[in-house]
Motif scaffolding. Structure first.
Motif, PDB file in Angstrom:
ATOM      1  N   TYR A  41       1.025  -1.332   0.139  1.00 57.48           N
ATOM      2  CA  TYR A  41      -0.041  -0.046  -0.069  1.00 57.48           C
ATOM      3  C   TYR A  41       1.087   1.372  -0.111  1.00 57.48           C
ATOM      4  CZ  TYR A  41      -4.044   2.842   1.524  1.00 57.48           C
ATOM      5  OH  TYR A  41      -5.153   3.947   1.725  1.00 57.48           O
ATOM      6  N   SER A  42       0.767   2.087  -0.945  1.00 60.53           N
ATOM      7  CA  SER A  42       1.522   3.242  -0.961  1.00 60.53           C
ATOM      8  C   SER A  42       0.355   4.421  -1.464  1.00 60.53           C
ATOM      9  CB  SER A  42       2.398   3.481  -2.170  1.00 60.53           C
ATOM     10  OG  SER A  42       3.214   2.426  -1.846  1.00 60.53           O
ATOM     11  N   ILE A  43       0.608   5.699  -0.770  1.00 61.32           N
ATOM     12  CA  ILE A  43      -0.058   6.828  -1.320  1.00 61.32           C
ATOM     13  C   ILE A  43       0.782   7.966  -1.846  1.00 61.32           C
ATOM     14  CG2 ILE A  43      -1.614   8.835  -0.424  1.00 61.32           C
ATOM     15  CD1 ILE A  43      -2.698   6.923   1.635  1.00 61.32           C
ATOM     16  N   TYR A  44       0.713   8.469  -2.887  1.00 56.86           N
ATOM     17  CA  TYR A  44       1.519   9.592  -3.439  1.00 56.86           C
ATOM     18  C   TYR A  44       0.944  10.907  -3.412  1.00 56.86           C
ATOM     19  CZ  TYR A  44       4.287   5.709  -5.304  1.00 56.86           C
ATOM     20  OH  TYR A  44       4.832   4.590  -5.474  1.00 56.86           O
ATOM     21  N   LEU A  45       1.400  12.032  -3.297  1.00 61.01           N
ATOM     22  CA  LEU A  45       0.998  13.318  -3.313  1.00 61.01           C
ATOM     23  C   LEU A  45       1.443  14.118  -4.528  1.00 61.01           C
ATOM     24  CD1 LEU A  45      -0.477  15.869  -2.354  1.00 61.01           C
ATOM     25  CD2 LEU A  45       1.493  16.048  -0.933  1.00 61.01           C
ATOM     26  N   LYS A  46       0.782  14.787  -5.446  1.00 68.53           N
ATOM     27  CA  LYS A  46       1.004  15.481  -6.790  1.00 68.53           C
ATOM     28  C   LYS A  46       0.668  16.725  -6.360  1.00 68.53           C
ATOM     29  CE  LYS A  46       1.809  16.793 -10.761  1.00 68.53           C
ATOM     30  NZ  LYS A  46       2.564  17.981 -10.749  1.00 68.53           N
ATOM     31  N   ARG A  47       1.872  17.695  -6.037  1.00 70.58           N
ATOM     32  CA  ARG A  47       1.626  19.092  -5.918  1.00 70.58           C
ATOM     33  C   ARG A  47       1.916  19.761  -7.254  1.00 70.58           C
ATOM     34  NH1 ARG A  47       4.016  20.101   0.169  1.00 70.58           N
ATOM     35  NH2 ARG A  47       4.188  18.046   0.921  1.00 70.58           N
ATOM     36  N   PRO A  48       1.506  20.923  -7.498  1.00 67.98           N
ATOM     37  CA  PRO A  48       0.701  21.759  -6.616  1.00 67.98           C
ATOM     38  C   PRO A  48      -0.943  21.504  -6.645  1.00 67.98           C
ATOM     39  CG  PRO A  48       1.286  23.140  -8.488  1.00 67.98           C
ATOM     40  CD  PRO A  48       1.850  21.628  -8.551  1.00 67.98           C
ATOM     41  N   GLU A  49      -1.369  20.401  -7.536  1.00 72.36           N
ATOM     42  CA  GLU A  49      -2.892  20.117  -7.643  1.00 72.36           C
ATOM     43  C   GLU A  49      -3.236  19.561  -6.369  1.00 72.36           C
ATOM     44  OE1 GLU A  49      -0.196  19.113  -9.542  1.00 72.36           O
ATOM     45  OE2 GLU A  49      -0.596  19.681 -11.634  1.00 72.36           O
ATOM     46  N   ASN A  50      -2.500  18.935  -5.250  1.00 72.76           N
ATOM     47  CA  ASN A  50      -2.768  18.602  -4.271  1.00 72.76           C
ATOM     48  C   ASN A  50      -3.596  17.269  -4.297  1.00 72.76           C
ATOM     49  OD1 ASN A  50      -1.418  20.349  -2.851  1.00 72.76           O
ATOM     50  ND2 ASN A  50      -2.884  21.812  -2.801  1.00 72.76           N
ATOM     51  N   LEU A  51      -3.469  16.218  -5.242  1.00 67.62           N
ATOM     52  CA  LEU A  51      -4.109  15.213  -5.490  1.00 67.62           C
ATOM     53  C   LEU A  51      -3.182  13.940  -4.777  1.00 67.62           C
ATOM     54  CD1 LEU A  51      -5.025  15.566  -9.511  1.00 67.62           C
ATOM     55  CD2 LEU A  51      -6.676  15.766  -7.437  1.00 67.62           C
ATOM     56  N   LEU A  52      -3.975  13.111  -4.228  1.00 64.77           N
ATOM     57  CA  LEU A  52      -3.331  11.963  -3.544  1.00 64.77           C
ATOM     58  C   LEU A  52      -3.764  10.738  -4.711  1.00 64.77           C
ATOM     59  CD1 LEU A  52      -4.709  12.256   0.144  1.00 64.77           C
ATOM     60  CD2 LEU A  52      -2.417  12.543  -0.976  1.00 64.77           C
ATOM     61  N   PHE A  53      -2.760  10.038  -4.901  1.00 65.21           N
ATOM     62  CA  PHE A  53      -3.045   8.723  -5.448  1.00 65.21           C
ATOM     63  C   PHE A  53      -2.640   7.509  -4.755  1.00 65.21           C
ATOM     64  CE2 PHE A  53      -0.636   5.229  -8.062  1.00 65.21           C
ATOM     65  CZ  PHE A  53      -1.804   4.717  -8.519  1.00 65.21           C
ATOM     66  N   SER A  54      -3.363   6.695  -4.528  1.00 66.66           N
ATOM     67  CA  SER A  54      -3.287   5.525  -3.713  1.00 66.66           C
ATOM     68  C   SER A  54      -2.871   4.117  -4.591  1.00 66.66           C
ATOM     69  CB  SER A  54      -4.266   5.087  -2.388  1.00 66.66           C
ATOM     70  OG  SER A  54      -5.355   4.799  -2.885  1.00 66.66           O
ATOM     71  N   TYR A  55      -2.094   3.366  -4.158  1.00 64.90           N
ATOM     72  CA  TYR A  55      -2.008   2.101  -4.968  1.00 64.90           C
ATOM     73  C   TYR A  55      -1.902   0.919  -3.581  1.00 64.90           C
ATOM     74  CZ  TYR A  55      -0.340  -2.064  -7.149  1.00 64.90           C
ATOM     75  OH  TYR A  55       0.197  -3.330  -7.653  1.00 64.90           O
ATOM     76  N   PHE A  56      -2.724  -0.034  -3.963  1.00 64.20           N
ATOM     77  CA  PHE A  56      -2.586  -1.121  -3.115  1.00 64.20           C
ATOM     78  C   PHE A  56      -2.914  -2.621  -3.881  1.00 64.20           C
ATOM     79  CE2 PHE A  56      -6.576   0.563  -2.193  1.00 64.20           C
ATOM     80  CZ  PHE A  56      -7.520  -0.703  -1.814  1.00 64.20           C
ATOM     81  N   GLU A  57      -2.562  -3.682  -3.161  1.00 60.39           N
ATOM     82  CA  GLU A  57      -2.716  -5.006  -3.630  1.00 60.39           C
ATOM     83  C   GLU A  57      -3.809  -5.514  -2.777  1.00 60.39           C
ATOM     84  OE1 GLU A  57       1.317  -6.450  -4.225  1.00 60.39           O
ATOM     85  OE2 GLU A  57       1.406  -5.146  -6.137  1.00 60.39           O
ATOM     86  N   TYR A  58      -4.861  -5.956  -3.224  1.00 62.15           N
ATOM     87  CA  TYR A  58      -5.881  -6.912  -2.409  1.00 62.15           C
ATOM     88  C   TYR A  58      -5.574  -8.252  -2.581  1.00 62.15           C
ATOM     89  CZ  TYR A  58     -10.177  -8.634  -0.532  1.00 62.15           C
ATOM     90  OH  TYR A  58     -11.326  -9.225   0.412  1.00 62.15           O
ATOM     91  N   HIS A  59      -5.367  -9.045  -1.394  1.00 65.23           N
ATOM     92  CA  HIS A  59      -5.011 -10.349  -1.351  1.00 65.23           C
ATOM     93  C   HIS A  59      -6.251 -11.187  -0.983  1.00 65.23           C
ATOM     94  CE1 HIS A  59      -0.669 -10.148  -2.920  1.00 65.23           C
ATOM     95  NE2 HIS A  59      -0.897  -9.227  -2.406  1.00 65.23           N
ATOM     96  N   GLY A  60      -7.408 -10.579  -0.600  1.00 63.29           N
ATOM     97  CA  GLY A  60      -8.401 -11.727  -0.004  1.00 63.29           C
ATOM     98  C   GLY A  60      -9.421 -12.030  -1.012  1.00 63.29           C
ATOM     99  N   THR A  61     -10.509 -12.495  -0.589  1.00 64.72           N
ATOM    100  CA  THR A  61     -11.671 -13.077  -1.608  1.00 64.72           C
ATOM    101  C   THR A  61     -12.995 -12.343  -1.422  1.00 64.72           C
ATOM    102  OG1 THR A  61     -12.062 -14.710   0.171  1.00 64.72           O
ATOM    103  CG2 THR A  61     -10.595 -15.353  -1.486  1.00 64.72           C
ATOM    104  N   ASP A  62     -12.995 -11.447  -0.638  1.00 68.41           N
ATOM    105  CA  ASP A  62     -14.409 -10.625  -0.373  1.00 68.41           C
ATOM    106  C   ASP A  62     -13.980  -9.132   0.003  1.00 68.41           C
ATOM    107  OD1 ASP A  62     -16.874  -9.450   0.205  1.00 68.41           O
ATOM    108  OD2 ASP A  62     -17.521 -11.522   1.215  1.00 68.41           O
ATOM    109  N   TYR A  63     -13.828  -8.471  -1.085  1.00 69.11           N
ATOM    110  CA  TYR A  63     -13.254  -7.068  -0.804  1.00 69.11           C
ATOM    111  C   TYR A  63     -14.314  -6.248  -0.080  1.00 69.11           C
ATOM    112  CZ  TYR A  63     -11.642  -2.323  -1.990  1.00 69.11           C
ATOM    113  OH  TYR A  63     -11.014  -1.119  -1.687  1.00 69.11           O
ATOM    114  N   ALA A  64     -15.418  -6.474  -0.285  1.00 73.13           N
ATOM    115  CA  ALA A  64     -16.833  -5.544   0.405  1.00 73.13           C
ATOM    116  C   ALA A  64     -16.720  -6.047   1.874  1.00 73.13           C
ATOM    117  CB  ALA A  64     -18.159  -5.981  -0.392  1.00 73.13           C
TER     118      ALA A  64
END
Length: 109
Positions: A41-64
């Motif tokens: 899991y990572s979160i990146y910040l793009k300035r000056p727009e102040n946008l966050l981008f998150s990336y992660f890998e889900y390894h389960g079987t029932d995300y909800a």
């Protein structure tokens, strides 16, 4: 495993607070993230727009179910109560989303 990418805005006056909070994420929150089958899991910040981008890998079987488990956790709720005032969800997000989900258009291992 499912790769997930999401985007979210940050309020300009809250950027430094958000960065500071994420420099020392609470251990109980990190434990819950792992317990909900989220890895890399990572979160990146793009300035000056102040946008966050998150990336992660889900390894389960029932995300909800795993996301409901996370949302029910009292310590995670406390963490979100601290972080959410910093955030500015995108107007174009889907109903029920806070972080706007993104479509993967390319991947290479």
């Amino acid at each position: 495993m499912q790769r997930m990418g999401m985007v979210l805005g940050l309020k300009p006056e809250k950027v430094e607070e958000y960065v500071r909070l994420h420099a020392a994420v609470w251990p109980d929150v990190l434990t819950m993230i792992s317990a909900c089958n989220i890895k890399n899991y990572s979160i990146y910040l793009k300035r000056p727009e102040n946008l966050l981008f998150s990336y992660f890998e889900y390894h389960g079987t029932d995300y909800a179910a795993d996301m409901a488990k996370m949302a029910a956790d009292p310590k995670t709720q406390e963490w979100w109560a601290v972080c959410m005032p910093c955030q500015e969800p995108l107007a174009t997000r889907k109903e029920g989303e806070w972080w706007a989900s993104m479509d993967e258009v390319f991947h290479h291992d």
